[in-house]
Structure formats: structure tokens, C-alpha cells
Design an enzyme around this catalytic site. Structure first.
Site, PDB file in Angstrom:
ATOM      1  N   ASP A 305       0.865  -1.174   0.000  1.00 55.00           N
ATOM      2  CA  ASP A 305       0.000   0.000   0.000  1.00 55.00           C
ATOM      3  C   ASP A 305       0.907   1.230   0.000  1.00 55.00           C
ATOM      4  O   ASP A 305       2.138   1.121  -0.016  1.00 55.00           O
ATOM      5  CB  ASP A 305      -0.943  -0.053   1.227  1.00 55.00           C
ATOM      6  CG  ASP A 305      -2.160   0.827   1.046  1.00 55.00           C
ATOM      7  OD1 ASP A 305      -3.164   0.596   1.736  1.00 55.00           O
ATOM      8  OD2 ASP A 305      -2.110   1.733   0.197  1.00 55.00           O
ATOM      9  N   TRP A 306       0.306   2.387   0.034  1.00 52.66           N
ATOM     10  CA  TRP A 306       0.997   3.657  -0.162  1.00 52.66           C
ATOM     11  C   TRP A 306       2.170   3.856   0.807  1.00 52.66           C
ATOM     12  O   TRP A 306       1.999   3.882   2.013  1.00 52.66           O
ATOM     13  CB  TRP A 306      -0.034   4.782   0.035  1.00 52.66           C
ATOM     14  CG  TRP A 306       0.409   6.126  -0.387  1.00 52.66           C
ATOM     15  CD1 TRP A 306       1.151   7.004   0.342  1.00 52.66           C
ATOM     16  CD2 TRP A 306       0.110   6.790  -1.626  1.00 52.66           C
ATOM     17  NE1 TRP A 306       1.322   8.166  -0.366  1.00 52.66           N
ATOM     18  CE2 TRP A 306       0.707   8.063  -1.573  1.00 52.66           C
ATOM     19  CE3 TRP A 306      -0.596   6.434  -2.776  1.00 52.66           C
ATOM     20  CZ2 TRP A 306       0.609   8.967  -2.634  1.00 52.66           C
ATOM     21  CZ3 TRP A 306      -0.700   7.326  -3.821  1.00 52.66           C
ATOM     22  CH2 TRP A 306      -0.106   8.579  -3.754  1.00 52.66           C
TER      23      TRP A 306
END
Ligand code: GLC
Length: 743
Positions: A305-306
């Protein structure tokens, strides 16, 4: 003929022949053999659009435009394999602009890259292609779950895939398969609810819709099930804070929806940003390799994820420096880093390989999965299809599908004295934060990340108030739009026969969407209290992403219609329901808490029912899982079970007869539960095992047939094995119960 894999000893040859569309072979392993270390690492790198666009990171030129020098650096120096997002801090773009940007990325990649491996564009199309202007915004997932209609949900995801691929973005970071068992959690609305079976059924429907039979078609995308796993169960209720989930519960509750998606062929997975039991999932090989791949058999791409490699350093503090964080996540099994704002990952991974701390062979396994995904999407042949083949983009057809889904999600929770639907000639007063709003019907992931930029939501023709006026005519609909103060509002309301209060919560997701108090915001409570003094029937319309506590407010209302976040056609659907044009059939996909500290789900254990007086009455939700009323009346007449015993290879048939005893046609969702009175693990008092909808005309009846197998009753035991234990199981539909003996 669909996609066929021929696995040969020299690698994976892909033969994809779709009627009339011959795709060329992609010999993945031969391609890997030709790649440099830097090119392999580039394939494992995903950057935000902002890194190759004009302006500064998270503060881009509007509308977004590529910066040719930055693009050249990303391709020529870093060989990037993927781009994501609409640009940090930016909002939706037109379909034309999307297509122009994607085309330019592919054109420059063809011009500059040595091997011309296509760049794959990933996007969050969470409830439709929300980052493309003019796209159809569907209900958020929690509302789709409330339809209990997997065929309808599959159509919604297919339409979302259609509009997502139209923009040239063939990889959708959807569906969210986290379980919503913590009502405070800011992303509750992005899930399919709290139940294992319902979420797993919806997961299958979502993957079918997104990927179709052949993801290389112009109308399908690669799905990305997320966020693996346990992300939705933080102890504090705050996003990305620690979850304490024992291995058994992880497998019993949080893994099954992902298992269903894997079984349906999900092509990628996004890893949970948080930590489980003190270990960040991005650094946990037991989860990313052991559970996900060896136990659950996932073979697709695992993307972070980010900035989650950086978070191992600056949030979770398990890495001494970024290089160590890169090593940990790659060793744990990560395939692609959503870096996404720089190239440090590339440089550090190259160092790690050159120092012999990560083998190039390890990278090859990730690159192979990434290339297979790109090949299965047909990107080696067609990176973007002609816009002329997307006539249904933002079409009335898709809007009507969104309306159908929103209508099917609406859940009638209270209807004293049949206060709904409105009767002929009744005048209604509409007020509350959601009455004249579009962004409060959509929630986050709507044109912008947080969904709170109202400049994108100007189609006020379709608000709840406007839609009611469309159906009833201006003379029957009064509203608060021109009321300057509470006094004038009450004066206006007093002229009506019934009052509709449209409640809402501010849009928000992830950390910005965190709240400290699940109670309905005080201003909204006070509004209802003031209106209740007029002595007119009040109907609450709840446009919530998570079940805000309405215990006291609910007492002041005769009707409650829970609308979730119903999307762009939600106003029309709510008005159609209030005026009786549609009969509500939604059913709660979660347990609605009565107070802000009672987070007991319906599938709780007996110990959670023991009240202070030692009676078994402690479980008292505001509304139960699966609850929902209709404008007609349904009655379960019989439940017939074909046999008393169930062994290996056996099946038991359960026939349920339902009658519509009212005077309106309607749709019922028949829910089949079971209870394991004695088990090796403390059993739930009830668990959903099957469900089916049935539509009946007034005064008619119908029979539904369920077929169950022994393995349907399996539990995860102390040794983490999934087994159906011998013993009595009690099946339950409505008030009927029937024991069968598992042997
Ligand atoms: C966000 C979200 C994830 C999303 C990703 C890309 O942080 O957690 O759901 O897909 O970043 O936008």
C-alpha cells in the site's frame, strides 16, 4: 475459448485466444532472461502520477499534465513498470485527459524503453471510475452488500470495470475484502460488512465482475483484493493502528473473503498497511508468503500500500533505515512497491542485490508474476482501446444500474404505523445535511480521495430533496433550503404532514476519516429533537458510511431508512422509496450497535450474552445483522430438511416456503443460519451459512432450496485446520430450527 496457460519447462507461455482476437505469445521467462537488474527492479516499482506530472508532489498543475523530462527519467533511468492514481492531492480528470495521459506514457515507453514491456496503470475505482469525470458513481460497497444480491453486485463491478478500462487504467485497486467488525473504522463503508459468508459471496461476485472470463477484454480489469489482511479490525478503531488477531481468528474470520477471491482468480492483492500482533504485515513473511501463498494458494501480484515500505521505518519502527525496510519487505514476499513518490526503492534494492543480500532469483519470481498479470491483461498487444468502443461510459444504462443497486440497498429499519411510504396528498418537509447534497451521498473516493470537494458534485438535480420534488411536485415538498435559522425551519416544517430528516456524516477515509465518537453528531441529534416537538411523524434517512449511534434519536422517529452511501443515484432511489415507487428490500450487512461502546457482532459467543443480572440478554443491538423491513409482509411458512445426518460427500437439502401476506409485491432475503451447540472452539451463537432472495407478488408464496455440504460447517480448530467436527448442528431460518448430525 478463453485464456489458456501452457506451462512449459522454459517458462510460462501464454496462449490467449478470444473469439476473433488472437493475442501473441508472451514467453515470460525468455523475457526475464533478457532483462537487466535495473529493468527487473523497475517492473517492481509503482510511482504516483505526480512523479511524472507538472508541478510538485501532491501539488500538481490542474488539470494534470505530464512533464516530459520527468517521464523520460522514470522510463529511461528507472524503467518503471507501473503508475497509479490521479495524482496525490488532485481530483478527477476527464475521460479524454485520462486517455491522452495514458497514451503518452505508453508512447514514451515504446520510444525510450529497451524491451517495451508495457507500463500498467493502477487506479482506485472504488465505487465506479470515481477519478474520471462523467463516470457513473455506484453505491459504496457497504450498500452493495446490503442488497444481498450477488448477481446485481457482479453487474455493478462489471460496469465499474468497463468505465475504468475506458480510461486506459486496466488495474483496479478493488474490491476491499476487509471485514467491518469495528464500527469506528473509517473504511467501514468500503467493505462488504461484518460477516464472513456474506463478504465471501460478495468477493466472488466482485472478482467475476471486474475480471470477467478474460481480463484482456476491453471491458475488464485486473482486480486487486485488499488489504490483506485484518486491516479492518484495529483495537482502537483508528485507521492503521495495531490489530491483535490470533492466527486462528485470522483464518476463521479475515482470510475467507480473500480465499473466495483467490478461488475466483483474483490477479493481485494489496497488503495491509497496519501491524498484526506487533508485526507490520509488510514485513511478515508468515502472512505474505506463508498464509497468502502456501496456505491460500495465491499466485498473483502482491503490491504494497501507499509508502508502506517507508512506514516500516517511520511508522512501525521495525527497520533501522530505508534499505533495511526494502530488504524486509522483499524477503517477506512483496512483489511491487507503491513507492509512490520517489525512486529510492529502486536504488536501494539494486544495492541489496549487488551486496548479495537479496538474490536476483528472488526478484525474478516477482517480475514473473508482474509480467504474467500484464500478459493476461493483453497489454503486450493493446495498452489502450479505442474510445469508440465505450458508448456506455457514464450512460443512462449505467446510471440506471446504479439506481437499481442503490434502491436494492435501502434498508427500512423502522416503520411504525406504516409511516412510509408517503400517502396521497401528504406534504413532506425535507431537511438535514444530506437533503441537498451529492457529496454526502457518495462519501470518500468520489472525484477526490476524501470526496469532500463539493465543486465536483454540482448535479443538484438529483439530491434527495430535488428527487422528492420530481416525484411529488413542488407543492408537496417543503424544505429547509431557504430557512435562515432554526425558528424559520420549524415554522416551515409545521406546514407539512411528515418530516424527512436526512442525516449524514462528513465524507472521509483512512486516517482523515478517523472519529473519536460513534454517536450521531450532536447538531443532528438536536435538529431531530427540535423537530420532534412539532408532533409530526419524523422519518430519518441515514446516509452513513458506518453505523453512527442513533439510539435516542431513533426514539423520536416513526420511520428509519438506512441508505449507506448510495452514490450519485442515491437521491433518486431514496425518493422513490419514500414515495412508494420501490419497496425497500435491503438487509443490514453488519450489526448495528445500540451504544457507542457495544461492539458485539451477531456471530458472538454465548459469553457475550450474559447480562449484569446473569440473564442471557446482554446482546441488544439497535438493529440486528440481516435486519430490514418491507412495505409488505413476509412470513416463513415451513422449513423442511431432507435428512438428519450429513457425512463426507453427503449433502442436505433445505427447502423453505415463504409467503407474501401483504398487499404489495416485494423481495425477501431468506437467511439460513446455523449454531454449533458444542465445538472444540467456543462456538458462535449463530452464523450465516446461506442466503437467497425471492420476489413475490401479494398473497403468493414461493419455495427456496438450499443445498449444504459437510464442509460448509467447517471451523478452524486449535491446530489451524479447517474441519467440520462431528456432532449436532442446529439449522435455523426465521423461527424454524432443525438439527442435523454431522458425522
Ligand atoms: C491508499 C489506500 C489503498 C489505495 C492506495 C492507492 O493508502 O489504503 O486502499 O488503494 O492507497 O490509492
Amino acid at each position: 475459448m478463453n485464456l489458456k496457460f501452457l506451462s512449459l519447462n522454459i517458462g510460462v507461455m501464454l496462449l490467449s485466444v478470444e473469439a476473433g482476437a488472437q493475442q501473441r505469445f508472451v514467453d515470460v521467462d525468455a523475457l526475464i532472461a533478457r532483462m537487466s537488474l535495473e529493468e527487473k527492479i523497475g517492473q517492481m516499482t509503482q510511482i504516483d502520477l505526480g512523479v511524472i506530472a507538472r508541478g510538485s508532489i501532491c501539488n500538481l498543475e490542474k488539470p494534470q499534465n505530464l512533464d516530459s523530462q520527468k517521464l523520460t527519467t522514470a522510463i529511461s533511468m528507472y524503467h518503471i513498470g507501473s503508475v497509479l492514481n490521479v495524482g496525490c492531492g488532485s481530483g478527477a480528470m476527464s475521460l479524454e485527459r485520462w486517455r491522452s495521459i495514458v497514451r503518452q506514457i505508453h508512447r514514451e515507453n515504446q520510444r525510450l524503453s529497451r524491451l517495451n514491456i508495457p507500463i500498467i496503470y493502477g487506479i482506485d475505482a472504488i465505487h465506479g471510475a470515481n477519478y474520471t469525470l462523467g463516470s457513473t458513481l455506484f453505491p459504496q460497497q457497504i450498500g452493495l452488500a446490503a442488497t444481498w444480491d450477488t448477481a446485481l453486485v457482479r453487474k455493478v463491478f462489471a460496469a465499474s470495470a468497463y468505465e475504468t478500462r475506458a480510461a486506459g487504467t486496466p488495474w483496479n485497486f478493488s474490491p476491499v475484502l476487509d471485514l467491518a467488525r469495528q464500527p469506528l473504522w473509517s473504511r467501514f463503508f468500503e467493505t462488504f460488512g461484518a460477516d464472513v459468508h456474506l463478504s465471501s459471496s460478495m468477493a466472488t461476485a466482485a472478482i467475476k465482475g471486474l475480471q470477467g472470463d478474460n481480463p484482456a477484454s476491453p471491458y475488464h480489469v485486473a482486480a486487486c483484493m485488499k488489504h490483506f489482511l485484518g486491516y479492518g479490525f484495529p483495537l482502537s478503531g483508528k485507521d492503521r493502528t495495531p490489530a491483535w488477531i490470533p492466527d486462528r481468528e485470522l483464518r476463521a474470520y479475515f482470510a475467507p473473503p480473500f480465499q473466495a477471491a483467490i478461488k475466483q482468480g483474483a490477479m493481485s492483492v494489496m497488503i495491509n498497511s497496519g501491524a498484526i500482533n506487533g508485526i507490520p504485515v509488510h514485513a511478515n513473511a508468515d502472512i505474505m508468503s506463508g498464509l497468502l501463498r502456501r496456505e491460500m494458494g495465491f499466485e498473483g501480484v502482491a503490491i504494497s500500500d501507499w509508502e508502506d515500505i517507508q512506514k516500516l521505518l517511520n511508522v512501525h519502527h521495525v527497520a533501522a533505515d530505508l534499505k533495511d525496510a526494502v530488504r524486509m519487505s522483499i524477503e517477506a514476499g512483496l512483489d511491487m512497491s507503491m513507492t509512490p513518490n520517489d525512486f529510492a526503492f529502486c536504488d536501494l534494492l539494486a544495492e541489496l542485490v549487488r551486496e548479495g543480500r537479496i538474490s536476483e532469483r528472488r526478484l525474478d519470481s516477482s517480475v514473473r508474476r508482474i509480467l504474467i498479470m500484464k500478459a493476461r491483461l493483453g497489454l503486450f498487444d493493446t495498452t489502450i482501446f479505442g474510445d469508440e468502443i465505450y458508448p456506455d461510459f457514464g450512460s443512462e444504462k449505467h446510471k440506471n444500474l446504479s439506481f437499481e443497486a442503490a434502491a436494492a440497498s435501502l434498508t427500512l429499519l423502522k416503520n411504525n404505523a406504516d409511516v412510509l411510504p408517503l400517502k396521497n396528498k401528504e406534504r413532506v418537509f425535507v431537511c438535514g445535511p444530506a437533503a441537498h447534497s451529492m457529496h454526502l451521498l457518495n462519501g470518500a473516493w468520489s472525484r477526490t480521495w476524501q470526496g469532500n470537494d463539493t465543486s465536483f458534485h454540482h448535479d443538484n438535480r438529483k439530491t434527495i430533496a430535488a428527487s422528492l420534488r420530481n416525484y411529488l411536485g413542488p407543492e408537496r415538498v417543503l424544505d429547509d433550503a431557504a430557512c435562515a435559522d432554526r425558528k424559520s425551519l420549524l415554522r416551515m416544517a409545521a406546514k407539512s404532514d411528515k418530516i424527512v430528516v436526512c442525516l449524514a456524516e462528513d465524507p472521509g477515509t483512512e486516517i482523515p476519516g478517523n472519529i473519536d465518537d460513534l454517536n450521531l453528531p450532536r447538531a443532528q441529534q438536536e435538529l431531530v429533537t427540535a423537530l420532534s416537538k412539532l408532533g409530526k411523524p419524523i422519518i430519518l434517512v441515514c446516509c452513513f458510511g458506518r453505523p453512527r449511534i442513533i439510539h435516542e434519536t431513533a426514539k423520536q422517529a416513526e420511520g428509519i431508512l438506512y441508505a449507506y452511501l448510495p452514490g450519485d443515484e442515491g437521491g433518486r432511489a431514496i425518493a422513490a422509496c419514500i414515495t412508494g415507487r420501490i419497496n425497500p428490500s435491503g438487509r443490514l450487512p453488519f450489526t448495528y450497535p445500540r451504544t457507542a461502546n457495544e461492539f458485539v457482532n451477531y456471530d458472538h459467543t454465548a459469553s457475550e450474552e450474559i447480562h449484569t443480572d446473569f440473564s442471557n440478554t446482554a446482546y441488544r443491538p439497535e438493529f440486528d445483522f440481516g435486519a430490514g423491513l418491507s412495505y409488505t409482509r413476509f412470513r416463513c411458512d415451513t422449513m423442511v430438511v431432507s435428512q438428519e445426518a450429513l457425512g463426507d460427500g453427503d449433502s442436505v437439502e433445505v427447502r423453505v416456503q415463504i409467503s407474501n401476506t401483504g398487499n404489495k409485491s416485494g423481495t425477501e432475503t431468506v437467511q439460513l443460519y446455523y449454531r454449533d451447540p458444542v465445538a472444540s472452539i467456543t462456538p458462535a451463537v449463530k452464523k450465516l451459512i446461506a442466503f437467497r432472495k425471492i420476489s413475490l407478488e401479494p398473497q403468493t408464496r414461493g419455495t427456496l432450496r438450499f443445498v449444504l455440504y459437510k464442509e460448509d460447517f467447517a471451523l478452524v480448530n486449535r491446530n489451524l485446520k479447517k474441519i467440520a467436527e462431528p456432532g449436532i448442528i442446529t439449522l435455523q431460518v426465521d423461527r424454524f430450527k432443525h438439527d442435523i448430525n454431522i458425522h
